[in-house]
Design a protein around this motif. Sequence first.
Motif, PDB file in Angstrom:
ATOM      1  N   LYS A  55       0.862  -1.199   0.000  1.00 52.97           N
ATOM      2  CA  LYS A  55       0.000   0.000   0.000  1.00 52.97           C
ATOM      3  C   LYS A  55       0.883   1.227   0.000  1.00 52.97           C
ATOM      4  CE  LYS A  55      -4.568  -0.447   2.011  1.00 52.97           C
ATOM      5  NZ  LYS A  55      -5.132  -1.008   3.234  1.00 52.97           N
ATOM      6  N   GLY A  56       0.971   1.897  -1.126  1.00 48.90           N
ATOM      7  CA  GLY A  56       1.813   3.086  -1.220  1.00 48.90           C
ATOM      8  C   GLY A  56       3.257   2.757  -0.898  1.00 48.90           C
ATOM      9  N   GLU A  57       3.787   3.452   0.096  1.00 48.82           N
ATOM     10  CA  GLU A  57       5.184   3.273   0.495  1.00 48.82           C
ATOM     11  C   GLU A  57       5.368   2.073   1.417  1.00 48.82           C
ATOM     12  OE1 GLU A  57       8.030   5.987  -0.135  1.00 48.82           O
ATOM     13  OE2 GLU A  57       6.670   5.408  -1.757  1.00 48.82           O
ATOM     14  N   GLU A  58       4.250   1.440   1.825  1.00 52.48           N
ATOM     15  CA  GLU A  58       4.339   0.405   2.853  1.00 52.48           C
ATOM     16  C   GLU A  58       4.114  -0.999   2.328  1.00 52.48           C
ATOM     17  OE1 GLU A  58       2.419   1.470   6.580  1.00 52.48           O
ATOM     18  OE2 GLU A  58       4.238   2.704   6.690  1.00 52.48           O
ATOM     19  N   VAL A  59       4.667  -1.952   3.088  1.00 53.89           N
ATOM     20  CA  VAL A  59       4.436  -3.369   2.786  1.00 53.89           C
ATOM     21  C   VAL A  59       4.002  -4.069   4.064  1.00 53.89           C
ATOM     22  CG1 VAL A  59       6.065  -3.526   0.862  1.00 53.89           C
ATOM     23  CG2 VAL A  59       6.892  -3.950   3.181  1.00 53.89           C
ATOM     24  N   PHE A  60       3.200  -5.137   3.913  1.00 53.82           N
ATOM     25  CA  PHE A  60       2.810  -5.946   5.054  1.00 53.82           C
ATOM     26  C   PHE A  60       3.680  -7.200   5.044  1.00 53.82           C
ATOM     27  CE2 PHE A  60      -0.245  -8.831   7.344  1.00 53.82           C
ATOM     28  CZ  PHE A  60      -0.170  -8.167   8.557  1.00 53.82           C
ATOM     29  N   VAL A  61       4.483  -7.345   6.094  1.00 58.67           N
ATOM     30  CA  VAL A  61       5.423  -8.461   6.187  1.00 58.67           C
ATOM     31  C   VAL A  61       4.773  -9.584   6.991  1.00 58.67           C
ATOM     32  CG1 VAL A  61       7.698  -9.163   7.039  1.00 58.67           C
ATOM     33  CG2 VAL A  61       7.382  -6.876   6.082  1.00 58.67           C
ATOM     34  N   MET A  62       4.626 -10.751   6.357  1.00 63.15           N
ATOM     35  CA  MET A  62       4.002 -11.896   7.025  1.00 63.15           C
ATOM     36  C   MET A  62       5.056 -12.972   7.278  1.00 63.15           C
ATOM     37  SD  MET A  62       0.635 -12.145   4.630  1.00 63.15           S
ATOM     38  CE  MET A  62      -0.203 -13.376   5.607  1.00 63.15           C
ATOM     39  N   PHE A  63       5.145 -13.441   8.510  1.00 61.06           N
ATOM     40  CA  PHE A  63       6.131 -14.458   8.845  1.00 61.06           C
ATOM     41  C   PHE A  63       5.582 -15.847   8.564  1.00 61.06           C
ATOM     42  CE2 PHE A  63       7.702 -10.718  10.865  1.00 61.06           C
ATOM     43  CZ  PHE A  63       9.049 -10.793  10.555  1.00 61.06           C
ATOM     44  N   ASP A  64       6.305 -16.596   7.765  1.00 63.85           N
ATOM     45  CA  ASP A  64       5.842 -17.897   7.326  1.00 63.85           C
ATOM     46  C   ASP A  64       5.689 -18.853   8.504  1.00 63.85           C
ATOM     47  OD1 ASP A  64       6.505 -16.560   4.938  1.00 63.85           O
ATOM     48  OD2 ASP A  64       6.889 -18.458   3.905  1.00 63.85           O
ATOM     49  N   GLY A  65       4.481 -19.392   8.607  1.00 63.33           N
ATOM     50  CA  GLY A  65       4.232 -20.427   9.606  1.00 63.33           C
ATOM     51  C   GLY A  65       3.897 -19.938  11.000  1.00 63.33           C
ATOM     52  N   TRP A  66       3.551 -18.666  11.142  1.00 63.73           N
ATOM     53  CA  TRP A  66       3.252 -18.147  12.489  1.00 63.73           C
ATOM     54  C   TRP A  66       1.865 -17.548  12.616  1.00 63.73           C
ATOM     55  CZ3 TRP A  66       6.164 -19.414  16.549  1.00 63.73           C
ATOM     56  CH2 TRP A  66       7.451 -19.906  16.283  1.00 63.73           C
ATOM     57  N   ARG A  67       0.997 -17.844  11.659  1.00 61.54           N
ATOM     58  CA  ARG A  67      -0.407 -17.446  11.741  1.00 61.54           C
ATOM     59  C   ARG A  67      -0.627 -15.975  12.069  1.00 61.54           C
ATOM     60  NH1 ARG A  67      -3.243 -21.544  15.678  1.00 61.54           N
ATOM     61  NH2 ARG A  67      -4.615 -19.761  15.811  1.00 61.54           N
ATOM     62  N   GLY A  68       0.249 -15.149  11.581  1.00 58.21           N
ATOM     63  CA  GLY A  68       0.014 -13.708  11.735  1.00 58.21           C
ATOM     64  C   GLY A  68       0.464 -13.109  13.045  1.00 58.21           C
ATOM     65  N   ALA A  69       0.954 -13.946  13.963  1.00 54.84           N
ATOM     66  CA  ALA A  69       1.284 -13.454  15.304  1.00 54.84           C
ATOM     67  C   ALA A  69       2.412 -12.416  15.315  1.00 54.84           C
ATOM     68  CB  ALA A  69       1.647 -14.629  16.205  1.00 54.84           C
ATOM     69  N   PHE A  70       3.254 -12.421  14.281  1.00 58.47           N
ATOM     70  CA  PHE A  70       4.415 -11.523  14.296  1.00 58.47           C
ATOM     71  C   PHE A  70       4.418 -10.532  13.125  1.00 58.47           C
ATOM     72  CE2 PHE A  70       5.389 -15.448  16.503  1.00 58.47           C
ATOM     73  CZ  PHE A  70       5.924 -14.994  17.697  1.00 58.47           C
ATOM     74  N   ASP A  71       3.356 -10.570  12.334  1.00 62.52           N
ATOM     75  CA  ASP A  71       3.304  -9.756  11.114  1.00 62.52           C
ATOM     76  C   ASP A  71       3.290  -8.257  11.424  1.00 62.52           C
ATOM     77  OD1 ASP A  71       3.033 -12.282  10.144  1.00 62.52           O
ATOM     78  OD2 ASP A  71       1.039 -12.023   9.286  1.00 62.52           O
TER      79      ASP A  71
END
Length: 265
Positions: A170-186
């Motif tokens: 989104k614009g200047e930003e990115v959403f970083v998702m950690f593989d295998g952690w169900r969103g807990a650290f994203d």
Amino acid sequence: AKESFSWEEYLKETSSTPAPPSFFRQSRVPPSNDFKVGMKLEVHDPRNSTSVCIATVMGMTGVRLRLRLDGSDNTNDFWRLVDSSDIQPIGTCEKNGDMLQPPLGFRMNASSWPMFLLRTLNGAEMAPATAFKKEPPPLSQNNFKPGMKLEAVDKKNPYLICPATIGEVKGEEVFVMFDGWRGAFDYWCQHHSRDLFPVGWCSVTKHSLQKPGNSVNLPKNLHVLTAAHTPSKPSRRSMPAPFRLPSPLPPLPVRKGVRGRRPKS
Ligand code: MLZ
């Protein structure tokens, strides 16, 4: 014994592609780490970035330094790359006509700061100017695309670098998702964040790289997921067969603290 993580296999397994190295604010040839544990330097206080403090290198991994502000306690250590513009040789601040500040949460009475400063610098080993490497310039545009793989700092456990996937842009930003952690650290961050690295970075800089967690990353729109969307040939890391969605579907845990069964490391 567990075999170590291999990007090559994992990329095949997940049929995904790495984000090109040119998308990252990192040197194409990683800098060398010429610091030593115990050396002192100047750093912008991460909790009060307008003030410049003295810090000591408490540890290092790859080209990252674990720093502790002199006069602060041992619970606020933080990490900086050797080519971070947040760090500079001792003396830089004075040269610029500024004054070294006590860290936020200075352990002692404020009036003891000048004497503390003298003592902490007396006989200290100062990091040489040559150890500080030039920070790569910010990139003009955000080129990341959802699905691209990368290595990213886990902000909740900042000593860790883990395999991750770009979830959204989104614009200047990115959403970083950690593989295998169900969103807990994203997390969301700037595309030019210094916490993002191309696939292979850890291996070249001799930083350890975590393995993906072993939870399935459930898609956000679980309610539209049908049996037709489940992989026909599940890979090692997907849900054990038979994979049947309960009906009606339970709501996804969304808030911190509601997540009852957070996967253990
Ligand atoms: N075992 C720890 C660290 C997990 C790190 C995950 N990184 C994406 C935990 O479960 O909190």
